[in-house]
Design an enzyme around this catalytic site. Structure first.
Site, PDB file in Angstrom:
ATOM      1  N   ARG A 188      18.699  -6.906  14.061  1.00  0.00           N
ATOM      2  CA  ARG A 188      19.087  -6.983  15.613  1.00  0.00           C
ATOM      3  C   ARG A 188      18.319  -8.024  15.884  1.00  0.00           C
ATOM      4  NH1 ARG A 188      16.540  -5.236  20.141  1.00  0.00           N
ATOM      5  NH2 ARG A 188      18.602  -4.493  21.020  1.00  0.00           N
ATOM      6  N   HIS A 230       7.633   9.110   4.333  1.00  0.00           N
ATOM      7  CA  HIS A 230       6.471   9.712   4.337  1.00  0.00           C
ATOM      8  C   HIS A 230       6.713  11.306   4.053  1.00  0.00           C
ATOM      9  CE1 HIS A 230       4.190   6.606   7.003  1.00  0.00           C
ATOM     10  NE2 HIS A 230       5.103   6.268   6.497  1.00  0.00           N
ATOM     11  N   GLU A 254      -0.536  -1.933   5.107  1.00  0.00           N
ATOM     12  CA  GLU A 254       0.420  -1.879   6.385  1.00  0.00           C
ATOM     13  C   GLU A 254       0.232  -0.603   7.130  1.00  0.00           C
ATOM     14  OE1 GLU A 254       3.499  -0.613   8.854  1.00  0.00           O
ATOM     15  OE2 GLU A 254       3.303   0.098   6.936  1.00  0.00           O
ATOM     16  N   GLU A 255       0.198   0.453   6.157  1.00  0.00           N
ATOM     17  CA  GLU A 255       0.147   1.925   6.834  1.00  0.00           C
ATOM     18  C   GLU A 255      -1.021   1.993   7.727  1.00  0.00           C
ATOM     19  OE1 GLU A 255       2.620   3.783   6.634  1.00  0.00           O
ATOM     20  OE2 GLU A 255       3.696   3.431   4.870  1.00  0.00           O
ATOM     21  N   ASP A 308       0.670  -1.197   0.011  1.00  0.00           N
ATOM     22  CA  ASP A 308       0.065  -0.018   0.026  1.00  0.00           C
ATOM     23  C   ASP A 308       0.899   1.218   0.066  1.00  0.00           C
ATOM     24  OD1 ASP A 308       0.743  -0.777   2.689  1.00  0.00           O
ATOM     25  OD2 ASP A 308      -0.604   0.622   3.554  1.00  0.00           O
TER      26      ASP A 308
END
Length: 417
Positions: free
Chosen positions: A198, A385, A158-159, A101
């Site tokens: 990580r 963004h 996802e956003e 998206d």
């Protein structure tokens, strides 16, 4: 307005950079794929779509999978797709997740492949994620000599409000059951030619709150007749900051940010209502109940001191993204063989940004990692963004190479165990 351009692709212009050191470790078949990767990414970048509306993107992905003879299922959680690639020998199942998206942002880049959809833009790199996953599928369809199965998950939304959870609920991790999962995010916080990874908490949980303070309005010259909602809300804002400072272990990390504050209608009127909204971020899952409880205690206490009332809406969005130690080490070890720049693999990389990859990692062991994508020399270093966000397309081939090496190592380790 939705694009009606055909799905066919012309040959793309060359990638923004062809720095040789970033291509040395790519196998010839993936090097040869790079021009197509650039073309796919630019095609998708021109046709961005918001959450659960990724019809053009999903159609493009499905068309490519059909063209390559890859079994897949469409329409999962509305626009999601799952492709299944079986190796020449049986083995475990590794998932690869890519989001599709875009964002409600008007693009300001003046490039031939800029968004053709008004007010919508791929300002976070999901067009790159989809492309890298497609490139991985293409390579595996031509080189199936591996002992296992790869399940590639093309995820919507996802956003927000989040497509991972409904895809999981629809069964994307079953039939065949996924044993482990990996995913990446192109990351303009890091320069191209780096990987950030990580073990343990990698990205934060994201939660949101909205509070309406209910006071008693009146004349600004006669405050004793009022309950000043602006004053009460202001004290709430400052007192909320004591939670991280005095209620959270200093060795834990948390953020409470009030990003919106509204109250009052005129300079001589004491407001009867005021509203504030904010976000809560943390890594440690043990804080999941403590933080909202303490937030409400403070709001209730401050309101009680002034005789005000309140309404609180607290929304949990995404949990923390927590990498499995074994899978994180697999990605790290693979990245060191692919990335040959001076900075190389950045250890202990973290951010308070959030990701709904976290829902997949709650179900199966896995690793989410950052693929550095910024190139300041070419002006490709605007933050995620931002209306001028873009990234160095060299990372497309690097992403495919890392995914392929991860699955090769994962399957090889499974064979030995």
């Amino acid at each position: 307005m939705a694009s009606t351009l055909p799905l066919s692709l012309s040959q793309p212009p060359p990638s923004q950079t062809t720095e040789p050191s970033l291509h040395q470790s790519l196998r010839p078949a993936i090097k040869a794929l790079q021009p197509e990767l650039v073309a796919w990414r630019r095609y998708l970048h021109q046709r961005p779509e918001l959450a659960f509306k990724e019809q053009l993107t999903a159609s493009f992905v499905a068309e490519k999978l059909r063209e390559w003879g890859i079994p897949h299922q469409t329409g999962i959680a509305e626009t999601g797709i799952v492709a299944i690639l079986e190796g020449s020998r049986p083995g475990p199942v590794l998932g690869i997740r890519a989001d599709m998206d875009a964002l409600p942002i008007q693009e300001e880049n003046q490039v031939p492949y800029r968004s053709s959809h008004d007010g919508v833009m791929h300002a976070c790199g999901h067009d790159g994620h989809t492309t890298i996953a497609l490139g991985t599928a293409r390579y595996l369809s031509q080189h199936p000599d591996f002992a296992g199965t790869v399940k590639i998950i093309f995820q919507p939304a996802e956003e927000g409000p989040g497509g991972a959870k409904p895809m999981i609920q629809a069964g994307v991790l079953d039939n065949p059951k996924v044993d482990a999962i990996i995913g990446l995010h192109v990351w303009n916080v890091l320069p191209v030619g780096t990987v950030g990874v990580r073990s343990g908490p990698f990205m934060a949980a994201a939660e949101f709150f909205h509070c309406q303070v209910l006071g008693k309005g009146g004349h600004g010259a006669i405050p004793q007749q009022t309950i000043d909602a602006v004053l009460v809300a202001s004290q709430i804002v400052t007192t909320l900051q004591t939670i991280v400072a005095r209620n959270i272990n200093p060795l834990d990390t948390a953020v409470i940010s009030v990003g919106s504050f509204h109250g009052g209608t005129a300079k001589n009127i004491i407001a009867d209502t005021a509203s504030l909204s904010g976000t809560v971020r943390y890594f440690n899952p043990e804080l999941a109940d403590k933080l909202p409880q303490r937030i409400e205690e403070i709001i209730a206490g401050v309101c009680a001191c002034h005789g005000a009332k309140y309404e609180l809406n607290y929304q949990r969005m995404y949990p923390a993204t927590i990498n499995d130690p074994t899978m994180a080490e697999l990605v790290r070890s693979v990245a060191t063989t692919v990335i040959e720049t001076e900075l190389g693999v950045v250890p202990e990389c973290q951010t308070m940004a959030a990701e709904d990859m976290s829902f997949f990692l709650q179900q199966v062991p896995g690793c989410y990692f950052f693929l550095g994508s910024a190139n300041a020399e070419l002006g490709l270093d605007f933050p995620h963004h931002h209306p001028r966000f873009d990234f160095d397309e060299t990372v497309l081939g690097l992403g495919v190479e890392i995914f392929v090496r991860c699955l090769e190592k994962f399957f090889a380790q499974a064979q030995r165990s």
